[in-house]
Write an enzyme that holds these catalytic residues in place. Structure first.
Site, mmCIF file in Angstrom:
data_model
loop_
_atom_site.group_PDB
_atom_site.id
_atom_site.type_symbol
_atom_site.label_atom_id
_atom_site.label_comp_id
_atom_site.label_asym_id
_atom_site.label_seq_id
_atom_site.Cartn_x
_atom_site.Cartn_y
_atom_site.Cartn_z
ATOM 1 N N HIS A 70 -5.247 -6.037 -1.329
ATOM 2 C CA HIS A 70 -4.752 -4.681 -1.092
ATOM 3 C C HIS A 70 -5.887 -3.678 -0.937
ATOM 4 C CE1 HIS A 70 -1.142 -1.897 -1.878
ATOM 5 N NE2 HIS A 70 -2.110 -1.166 -1.375
ATOM 6 N N ASP A 125 -6.333 -1.822 -4.390
ATOM 7 C CA ASP A 125 -5.725 -0.663 -3.710
ATOM 8 C C ASP A 125 -6.810 0.358 -3.365
ATOM 9 O OD1 ASP A 125 -3.865 0.936 -2.494
ATOM 10 O OD2 ASP A 125 -2.767 1.467 -4.310
ATOM 11 N N HIS A 137 0.569 -3.436 -6.428
ATOM 12 C CA HIS A 137 0.181 -2.513 -7.509
ATOM 13 C C HIS A 137 1.272 -2.274 -8.568
ATOM 14 C CE1 HIS A 137 2.235 0.231 -4.809
ATOM 15 N NE2 HIS A 137 1.219 0.325 -3.991
ATOM 16 N N HIS A 197 5.647 -1.926 -1.665
ATOM 17 C CA HIS A 197 5.207 -0.747 -2.425
ATOM 18 C C HIS A 197 6.485 -0.250 -3.117
ATOM 19 C CE1 HIS A 197 3.244 3.422 -2.659
ATOM 20 N NE2 HIS A 197 4.517 3.686 -2.867
ATOM 21 N N ARG A 241 -8.836 2.059 6.555
ATOM 22 C CA ARG A 241 -8.699 3.348 7.269
ATOM 23 C C ARG A 241 -8.890 3.285 8.773
ATOM 24 N NH1 ARG A 241 -5.632 5.308 3.378
ATOM 25 N NH2 ARG A 241 -6.754 6.167 1.587
ATOM 26 N N ASN A 252 -1.184 1.337 6.986
ATOM 27 C CA ASN A 252 -0.902 2.777 7.112
ATOM 28 C C ASN A 252 -2.090 3.555 7.660
ATOM 29 O OD1 ASN A 252 -2.325 2.375 4.724
ATOM 30 N ND2 ASN A 252 -1.359 4.081 3.663
ATOM 31 N N ASP A 297 3.262 -0.339 3.113
ATOM 32 C CA ASP A 297 2.552 0.307 2.004
ATOM 33 C C ASP A 297 2.260 1.779 2.271
ATOM 34 O OD1 ASP A 297 1.323 0.259 -0.590
ATOM 35 O OD2 ASP A 297 -0.568 0.557 0.455
HETATM 36 ZN ZN LIG Z 1 1.160 1.452 -2.222
HETATM 37 ZN ZN LIG Z 2 -2.070 0.917 -1.042
#
Ligand SMILES: [Zn+2]
Ligand SMILES: [Zn+2]
Length: 432
Positions: free
Chosen positions: A67, A311, A238, A185, A71, A101, A158
């Site tokens: 995870h 994360d 997470h 998530h 970017r 994302n 996520d």
């Molecule tokens: Zn998340």
């Molecule tokens: Zn995340």
């Protein structure tokens, strides 16, 4: 095995404590790598090939982070694949799963392929996690078959959940058909809107909007019920609250294929540790209560929790330098994961190094179906992490390899330091 010679092109790691949970191995030996693969473990003699003296170091299967937010595409001011994977290498991670994302969101095979192109300059293996729904809007599924063909190792929206029962059902079915896990998530966003901290005494004291624990646990419970009904593989991203871990334990006892990951910040910090209005303590899920953390520590010890994942969520300084309510969620984590695991789990709780290695390598490899990674069996890909489990060091975010500095651990003294990271038998990081 003894007395065999190492030939040119090979690399001998000499005298390491080799910890490989997939072989129930924890013993001092030499490790021979050849042609990007693990060749042999035993008492070996070097001859002409390259040698790394590793006495006092642990040699483990290369760490795999399930995870990470790299970017790219689109948010290079926060991080790039090159800078994020450099941070990964410094943290001992030889593979990272990059979340979708981005801008645009990775919901197309073309983007999934783009992430893996050599032009991106990745230092370690990058495994894309593709969006589970188009633009992660939770309405229409993406093309799981095409995404898997393009190299996606899982699907996830996520940053937000697969919230409606209908879309979660469809995702589990479609992912089952192509053999991918669904990474969830787990946040019921209907009851966390405007929330910035764990709901509890700290959020009340600071007058900030809270995110209740049940927002997570209710969705994990729902997902496990759906996975029990449909089949397929559910992976809880997470995980942070005791009730959600209870649900995972229950699911496992029913034979449901459910796995989960926990971040170093959730097993280290509490909501009451939040320095008022310091946005480096703002993450989602938020830091939780003491009983929640106790449950996580217990689960990491007894195996109910499958993986440690960071994360890693880099942000530019100006983005975090705003009011708590308005700051983005997330902290960087690749370069502190091992140090926190050894300091907090091994040092304070007495968790074995072998379990920590399993949480960082063997288990995550299994979750994303990487059979040739997460192990040092002869024939496996030679992704190897060498670390000193006793070295004390001070983490200085400004000296980090990530572009970002958003971390509550800046200046912390940690025990356990990555010394050398190898990907397919090549050194990609060496600590001087
Ligand atoms: Zn998340
Ligand atoms: Zn995340």
């Amino acid at each position: 095995m003894s007395g065999k010679a190492v030939r040119g092109g090979a690399l001998l790691i000499r005298g390491a404590r080799i910890i490989d949970p997939t072989q129930q191995l924890d013993a001092e030996a030499d490790l021979l790598l050849r042609d990007g693969r693990v060749a042999e473990i035993g008492k070996l003699a070097a001859d002409a090939g390259e040698v790394i003296e590793a006495r006092g170091l642990v040699a483990a299967p290369g760490f795999i982070d399930l995870h990470v937010h790299l970017r790219e595409p689109g948010q290079w001011q926060k991080e790039t694949i090159a800078s994020g994977t450099a941070a990964a290498a410094a943290g001992g991670f030889t593979s990272v799963c990059t979340m979708p994302n981005t801008s645009p969101i990775n919901d197309l095979p073309a983007i999934t392929r783009w992430l893996q192109e050599p032009e991106r300059g990745a230092l370690v293996n990058v495994f894309p996690v593709a969006a589970a729904s188009v633009a992660s809007q939770g309405e229409r599924l993406t093309d799981y078959y095409a995404l898997a063909e393009a190299g996606a190792v899982a699907v996830s929206d996520d940053g937000r959940p697969l919230l409606e029962d209908r879309i979660m059902r469809e995702a589990l079915r479609a992912a089952l058909a192509v053999g991918l896990p669904v990474m969830q998530h787990a946040e019921d966003t209907r009851i966390t809107e405007g929330g910035v901290l764990n709901e509890g005494p700290t959020s009340f004291r600071l007058g900030l909007h809270g995110m209740p624990a049940r927002a997570e646990s209710s969705l994990v419970e729902r997902d496990i019920e759906l996975t029990r009904e449909i089949g397929g593989r559910l992976h809880v991203s997470h995980l942070s609250v005791a009730a959600a871990l209870e649900a995972v334990r229950r699911g496992k006892s029913w034979g449901v294929q459910v796995t989960c990951e926990v971040t170093p910040h959730h097993f280290t910090l509490l909501d009451e540790d939040v320095i008022p209005y310091d946005t480096h303590f703002k993450m989602n899920p938020p830091l939780r209560s003491r009983p929640d953390r106790e449950a996580l520590l217990q689960g990491l010890e007894d195996g109910a929790i499958d993986a440690i994942a960071t994360d890693h969520a880099p942000h530019a300084p100006h983005e975090k330098a705003v009011e708590f309510d308005h700051a983005p969620f997330g902290i960087v984590g690749l370069e502190t994961a091992l140090g926190l695991a050894i300091s907090r789990l091994h040092g304070v709780r007495g968790v074995s190094l072998s379990r920590i290695v399993a949480l960082l390598s063997a288990n995550p490899a299994r979750i994303i179906g990487q059979r040739e990674r997460g192990t040092l069996r002869p024939g496996a890909i030679a992704d190897v992490t060498l670390f000193d489990p006793t070295r004390r060091w001070r983490y200085q975010a400004a000296q980090g390899r990530s572009k970002a500095r958003n971390t509550p651990f800046d200046g912390w003294e940690l025990t356990g330091k990555v010394v050398t990271t190898l990907v397919a038998g090549h050194v990609v990081y060496r600590n001087e």
